[in-house]
Structure formats: structure tokens, C-alpha cells
Design an enzyme around this catalytic site. Structure first.
Site, short mmCIF file in Angstrom:
data_model
loop_
_atom_site.label_atom_id
_atom_site.label_comp_id
_atom_site.label_asym_id
_atom_site.label_seq_id
_atom_site.Cartn_x
_atom_site.Cartn_y
_atom_site.Cartn_z
N HIS A 166 0.83 -1.20 0.00
CA HIS A 166 0.00 0.00 0.00
C HIS A 166 0.87 1.26 0.00
O HIS A 166 0.69 2.15 -0.84
CB HIS A 166 -0.92 -0.01 1.22
CG HIS A 166 -1.85 1.15 1.28
ND1 HIS A 166 -3.12 1.11 0.77
CD2 HIS A 166 -1.69 2.41 1.78
CE1 HIS A 166 -3.72 2.27 0.95
NE2 HIS A 166 -2.86 3.09 1.56
N GLU A 167 1.79 1.30 0.94
CA GLU A 167 2.66 2.48 1.03
C GLU A 167 3.61 2.55 -0.17
O GLU A 167 3.98 3.64 -0.61
CB GLU A 167 3.45 2.46 2.34
CG GLU A 167 2.59 2.47 3.59
CD GLU A 167 1.66 3.68 3.67
OE1 GLU A 167 1.99 4.72 3.07
OE2 GLU A 167 0.61 3.58 4.33
N HIS A 215 2.06 4.48 -2.98
CA HIS A 215 2.24 5.93 -2.81
C HIS A 215 3.66 6.35 -3.17
O HIS A 215 3.87 7.35 -3.86
CB HIS A 215 1.94 6.33 -1.36
CG HIS A 215 0.53 6.10 -0.93
ND1 HIS A 215 -0.56 6.44 -1.70
CD2 HIS A 215 0.03 5.57 0.22
CE1 HIS A 215 -1.67 6.15 -1.04
NE2 HIS A 215 -1.34 5.61 0.12
#
Length: 399
Positions: A21-22, A25
Site C-alpha cells: 500500500h505504502e 504511494h
């Protein structure tokens, strides 16, 4: 040992999911020239870190999440003059939206690929046909359908009547039955407390056996206390195209299930600490502690390695879809909240352009801070409530 390995496997899967998820980003921010100074797994004190270029990568002591630090993620940050051109909030709206959505996309893509891999390697589980043949007899009358047998519970009607594993029910309360569907309909048509006759074909018996069964009452419904034998169940491997279809449907079912859970959650909260917790979709939601417990139960269950792997990977898929679904909520500090801010800025700029006015720029985030604090308080509070429920009234996998 198996339970511990299962719990550890879930913690690893959770950290991988957070990293993905990170990472979504991080990679998109770097691709657009934004400055990312930190990428960490966990929170709290730093256990290990290393620097690559302008970004510090590392692991922190509390393995309950992770974060990526993008310079200027909100206009409230103090930014050195040299970094201002690369600040997140100064980038075009489209780029900011891509960076925000990339984390959710990473989790959903991972879940999709994982389901595809399961379909092509482990195989798609075929449920088989549920027959009217007895597989196992329940020893007691539980307090509810989600409860187990305690030492003080009365014997089940099936046990008292002498029903045995291997018996094939051909008639129940005068109604001929040929499969599980017909049998359950006949049982539901009867009333709790009533004595009915079940006719069974018993292995080794020269002719059918008639058994009087006095039905018990569980959750207001007639209860016999038997499980049915399933034939034709197993796994079937598929090709890439069918695997993609299977994965898409699996993601859709999981999202629909999360929606159903969310709708039922307010009514389920009062039951979190009662024996009826798991009787509704909302009551089946759990915390990280509960999911870790379930993973341990999967690894320690008396089932095949294939079943265990399929259940474990399905749990990992659910976690990734849940992370994606949670983060699209339009609440700060979640990704959906930041995306809503970007959408509002663009809508406001569009209205001003039509009116011949200048672009008002970024949203004044100080006005949103009270709502942000409220959202954080609600999320943390509900998370703590679920952790307590999982510790004091844990969910159990069906036997």
C-alpha cells in the site's frame, strides 16, 4: 507450534500488504518528481534503517502498519524553500490523485493476482453435492447456532434418537427426502419440541430404520444435531482466463461482503461481547488480533494442507481488499479524505473559472482538523473495541 506459525504468517502477510500500500504511494510520488523522505514498516522506535538517495527505508518496533513521508502532503507542513517546487500539495490535481489512489490500487491488484495464482495452482474449490447422509452427529444442543458444546448442555435430538454417521435419511416427518435441501426443508417445516419420525437407510441393516426424534429449539428454529456428507467436493485448476474471471468475481464478492458487514455493524456492536457475536455479518468483523487468531486456527485445524493454504490465502486477500475499501472512505486522514479534498479543490476552481474568478488554490486544512481528529478518534476507538472483543470473546472458525 502450528498455531504460532499461522499467527506469524498472518503478521508477515499484514506487513507485506501495508508495504504494498505504502509502496504504491512511494513509487508514484517518485515517478512524478515529488520528494519522499521516509518509507517505514511499523510505528514507534526505529529498529533498522538505511538510506537510498533521498529516502530512508526502515523497520520500526510496532508492526501495526507503516507510512511513507512525502514532503508537503498538506499545506500545513513547514517546507524548506529548496523543496517547495516538489511538495505534494503544489502538484497538479491529477498527479496528486494518482499518488493517493495508488495505495488502494496496489492492494487490489495484489489481491487480484493472488486469487489468480490460487485458481491456477491450488485450484478453485468445488463445493460438491450435500447429501442427506449423516456425516457427523452433534453431541449437544448448543445455546445458539454460533455456540459450541459445553459440559452442561443437553444431548442433541440426533444423539438421543440413536442417529448414526452413515445413515441416509429418506423420510422426515412423513416427507420423502433425497438430498440435504429436501431434508432441511422438512426439518424447518416442523416445530421445536415436537416428536417426528425419521426413516433412515442404515449400512448393514436389512431394511429402513424408523427413529423418533424430539426436536430441540435453537434460536427459535427446530434443531436435530447432524451434519451432512458432501460428495464431489475438491479443487480444480483453471487456465489464466478463467482464473482472471474467478479473481474478479472473488474481489466483487469480498467488496459486497464488506458492504454488508458495514451496514450491519451498528446493530452488531451491542453483541460483540455476547455468545451471539458471530450470528450476523457485522459481528464477524474483527481486529488485527482476531485475524491473527483466525490464521492460527487455520494452521492448527485438522484439515489438508491444501485446505489450509487456500483458507490462509483467502484471508490475505480479504485483508488487502479491506485495506483498500477502508482507505477509500472520504474521511481524513484516510486516502479517500485526501482524494475528496483534491476533488473539492478542482470543483471549486471550475466554478470560479466559470464565474471569471481566480483559482482559490488549496483548501485551508486548519478548518478540516476538527473533523480529522473526530475521524481518528472514532477509528481508533472502534479498533480498540474490536481488539477487546477479540481478546474476551474471540471468533472461532466453524468446525
Amino acid at each position: 507450534m502450528a498455531f504460532f506459525l499461522g499467527a506469524l504468517a498472518f503478521v508477515v502477510a499484514l506487513l507485506v500488504s501495508v508495504m504494498l500500500h505504502e509502496g504504491g504511494h512511494l513509487l508514484t510520488a517518485k515517478r512524478f518528481g515529488m520528494k519522499a523522505t521516509q518509507y517505514f514498516v511499523g510505528f514507534g522506535p526505529t529498529l533498522w534503517s538505511t538510506r537510498r538517495g533521498e529516502t530512508e527505508y526502515g523497520v520500526k518496533a510496532i508492526p501495526l502498519g507503516g507510512f511513507v513521508k512525502i514532503v508537503g502532503y498538506t499545506p500545513l507542513e513547514e517546507i524548506p524553500a529548496a523543496d517547495r517546487p516538489r511538495a505534494f500539495y503544489r502538484q497538479p490535481a491529477g498527479r496528486r490523485a494518482v499518488v493517493i489512489v495508488a495505495g488502494v490500487a496496489a492492494n487490489l491488484v495484489f489481491a487480484f493476482l493472488l486469487l489468480m495464482g490460487m485458481a491456477m495452482t491450488i485450484g478453485v474449490r468445488e463445493s460438491g453435492t450435500v447429501t442427506s447422509t449423516v456425516e457427523e452427529i452433534t453431541t449437544c444442543v448448543p445455546a445458539s447456532m454460533s455456540s459450541g458444546c459445553g459440559g452442561d448442555r443437553p444431548a442433541s435430538p440426533a444423539a438421543r434418537a440413536g442417529l448414526r454417521a452413515g445413515d441416509r435419511v429418506v423420510s422426515f416427518n412423513g416427507t420423502p427426502v433425497s438430498d440435504w435441501t429436501g431434508l432441511t426443508r422438512a426439518i424447518d417445516a416442523a416445530k421445536p419440541g415436537r416428536t417426528v419420525t425419521a426413516v433412515v437407510v442404515r449400512p448393514g441393516a436389512p431394511e429402513p430404520v424408523s427413529l423418533p426424534i424430539t426436536l430441540a429449539d435453537v434460536d427459535g428454529r427446530p434443531f436435530v444435531g447432524m451434519s451432512a456428507k458432501v460428495v464431489g467436493a475438491g479443487y480444480e485448476r483453471t487456465g489464466p482466463l478463467n482464473a482472471a474471471v474467478f479473481a474478479g468475481r472473488g474481489i466483487g464478492r469480498t467488496v459486497a461482503g464488506i458492504g454488508q458487514v458495514a451496514a450491519d455493524l451498528p446493530a452488531a456492536v451491542p453483541k460483540l461481547f455476547s455468545p451471539e457475536r458471530g450470528s450476523t455479518p457485522g459481528g464477524q468483523v474483527g481486529s488485527v488480533v482476531g485475524a491473527t487468531e483466525v490464521s492460527g486456527q487455520i494452521f492448527s485445524a485438522q484439515s489438508s494442507a491444501r485446505d489450509k493454504l487456500a483458507l490462509y490465502l483467502s484471508l490475505v486477500v480479504s485483508v488487502n481488499v479491506f485495506l483498500g475499501a477502508l482507505n477509500v472512505l472520504p474521511l481524513l486522514p484516510l486516502d479517500g479524505g485526501h482524494l475528496a479534498v483534491v476533488a473539492y479543490e478542482r470543483a471549486r476552481a471550475g466554478v470560479n473559472r466559470i464565474r471569471g474568478r481566480p483559482d482559490p488554490g488549496t483548501v485551508d486544512m486548519t478548518r478540516l482538523m476538527p473533523l480529522t481528529y473526530l475521524a481518528v478518534l472514532l477509528l481508533v476507538g472502534f479498533g480498540v473495541l474490536l481488539i477487546l472483543a477479540d481478546l474476551l470473546n474471540p471468533l472461532r472458525l466453524p468446525e
